[in-house]
Design a protein around this motif. Structure first.
Motif, PDB file in Angstrom:
ATOM      1  N   THR A  11       0.810  -1.207   0.000  1.00  0.00           N
ATOM      2  CA  THR A  11       0.000   0.000   0.000  1.00  0.00           C
ATOM      3  C   THR A  11       0.842   1.255   0.000  1.00  0.00           C
ATOM      4  O   THR A  11       0.401   2.310  -0.440  1.00  0.00           O
ATOM      5  CB  THR A  11      -0.917   0.009   1.243  1.00  0.00           C
ATOM      6  OG1 THR A  11      -1.538  -1.258   1.354  1.00  0.00           O
ATOM      7  CG2 THR A  11      -1.997   1.063   1.099  1.00  0.00           C
ATOM      8  N   THR A 214      -2.333  -0.570  11.369  1.00  0.00           N
ATOM      9  CA  THR A 214      -3.137  -0.145  10.230  1.00  0.00           C
ATOM     10  C   THR A 214      -4.569   0.153  10.616  1.00  0.00           C
ATOM     11  O   THR A 214      -5.381   0.459   9.777  1.00  0.00           O
ATOM     12  CB  THR A 214      -3.131  -1.231   9.146  1.00  0.00           C
ATOM     13  OG1 THR A 214      -3.631  -2.456   9.707  1.00  0.00           O
ATOM     14  CG2 THR A 214      -1.730  -1.459   8.614  1.00  0.00           C
ATOM     15  N   GLY A 239      -6.241   4.831   6.059  1.00  0.00           N
ATOM     16  CA  GLY A 239      -7.142   4.203   5.106  1.00  0.00           C
ATOM     17  C   GLY A 239      -8.167   5.135   4.504  1.00  0.00           C
ATOM     18  O   GLY A 239      -8.895   4.745   3.594  1.00  0.00           O
ATOM     19  N   GLN A 264      -1.877   6.663   5.105  1.00  0.00           N
ATOM     20  CA  GLN A 264      -1.134   5.451   5.423  1.00  0.00           C
ATOM     21  C   GLN A 264      -0.428   5.597   6.767  1.00  0.00           C
ATOM     22  O   GLN A 264      -0.151   6.717   7.213  1.00  0.00           O
ATOM     23  CB  GLN A 264      -0.088   5.186   4.345  1.00  0.00           C
ATOM     24  CG  GLN A 264      -0.668   4.909   2.983  1.00  0.00           C
ATOM     25  CD  GLN A 264      -1.532   3.674   2.986  1.00  0.00           C
ATOM     26  OE1 GLN A 264      -1.135   2.644   3.539  1.00  0.00           O
ATOM     27  NE2 GLN A 264      -2.703   3.756   2.385  1.00  0.00           N
TER      28      GLN A 264
END
Length: 279
Positions: A11, A214, A239, A264
């Protein structure tokens, strides 16, 4: 390394692209691309994928031609420069696969005839990575000289950390087999682009980093029901896709988004002035 961890590493590149960053050429599967993870979790044999536990990019000799105080520039080519044009792009990561902002990269190399400029600064220059850890170098394919294969010298240094001195190599060079300094872990991934060439290499520095989760802990209402944060909402969240002009708060401070991107871990507003400014 589990699937969730592998996906979070990938990502980093995707989010950089979403933020409008000039991304390195998409040469998936190349040995030098630390941002590319091997399919099925199998580590590549050369420079490893960037994940917890990887060894940093290896060191190599400085050689006799390094000069300090090179000019700050990303383009080493002038209109009259001879040689095949080469663009080298990549990222600088730390041990937790987070990008290193303002990492110093100092490049030097031979000209098309295999000669170094020891009186001036031709084919010498330094630059810094951006907030996403990316760099770009415009140069030429260096020439050959006795005893060595084609290579580019570089020093890489994260702010306040030790210097990594190493060299970058070209695949499919006959002299790779006879050069005693050559190391396949330092091969760039190279492809043709018309009459020019494009190369990519990612550095992994021995820089301690703490991976950020995350997921953020939910914010609870008085009834204990978690509340979600919509895109562009008031609380910065990993996110979330933010558009330019979106306003958020982080740590009690208000920020305005400067570039559209997907948030992120490690890209909290205070840490990435390229993406956020205090409102």
């Amino acid at each position: 390394m589990d699937e969730e961890t592998r996906l979070s590493r990938k990502t980093v590149l995707k989010a950089a692209l979403a933020a409008g960053v000039a991304a390195p050429v998409a040469l998936i599967g190349g040995p030098a691309l630390a941002r590319t993870n091997a399919a099925g979790g199998t580590a590549p044999e050369l420079t490893p994928a960037c994940h917890d536990g990887d060894e940093p990019t290896i060191e190599q000799t400085e050689g006799p031609y390094f000069k300090p105080n090179s000019p700050e520039r990303t383009n080493l080519v002038t209109p009259g420069t001879q040689g095949t044009r080469l663009t080298v792009t990549g990222y600088v990561f730390g041990r937790a696969c987070l990008p290193v902002n303002r990492a110093l990269l100092d490049f030097w190399q031979a000209d098309v005839n295999g000669a170094y400029d020891n009186t001036g600064y031709t084919f010498r220059g330094h630059q810094y990575t951006n907030a996403q850890g990316a760099f770009t170098l415009s140069t030429i394919v260096p020439g050959l000289y006795p005893g060595r294969t084609r290579h580019i010298h570089v020093k890489v240094q994260a702010p306040g950390r030790p210097i990594l001195t190493t060299q970058l190599y070209f695949p499919n060079e006959p002299r790779n087999n006879t050069d005693t300094i050559f190391d396949a872990r330092l091969l760039m991934t190279v492809r043709d682009n018309g009459s020019a060439k494009e190369a990519a290499f990612d550095f992994v520095l021995d820089v301690p980093q703490t991976p950020t989760s995350t997921s953020n802990p939910p914010t609870s209402t008085p009834t204990g029901t978690p509340t979600s944060t919509p895109p562009g909402g008031t609380s910065w969240a990993v996110g979330t896709a933010y558009a330019a002009g979106a306003r958020v708060t982080y740590g009690g401070v208000a920020y305005v988004c400067l570039q559209g991107h997907t948030a992120q871990p490690g890209w909290e507003p205070p840490a990435v002035p390229a993406l956020w400014r205090a409102a």
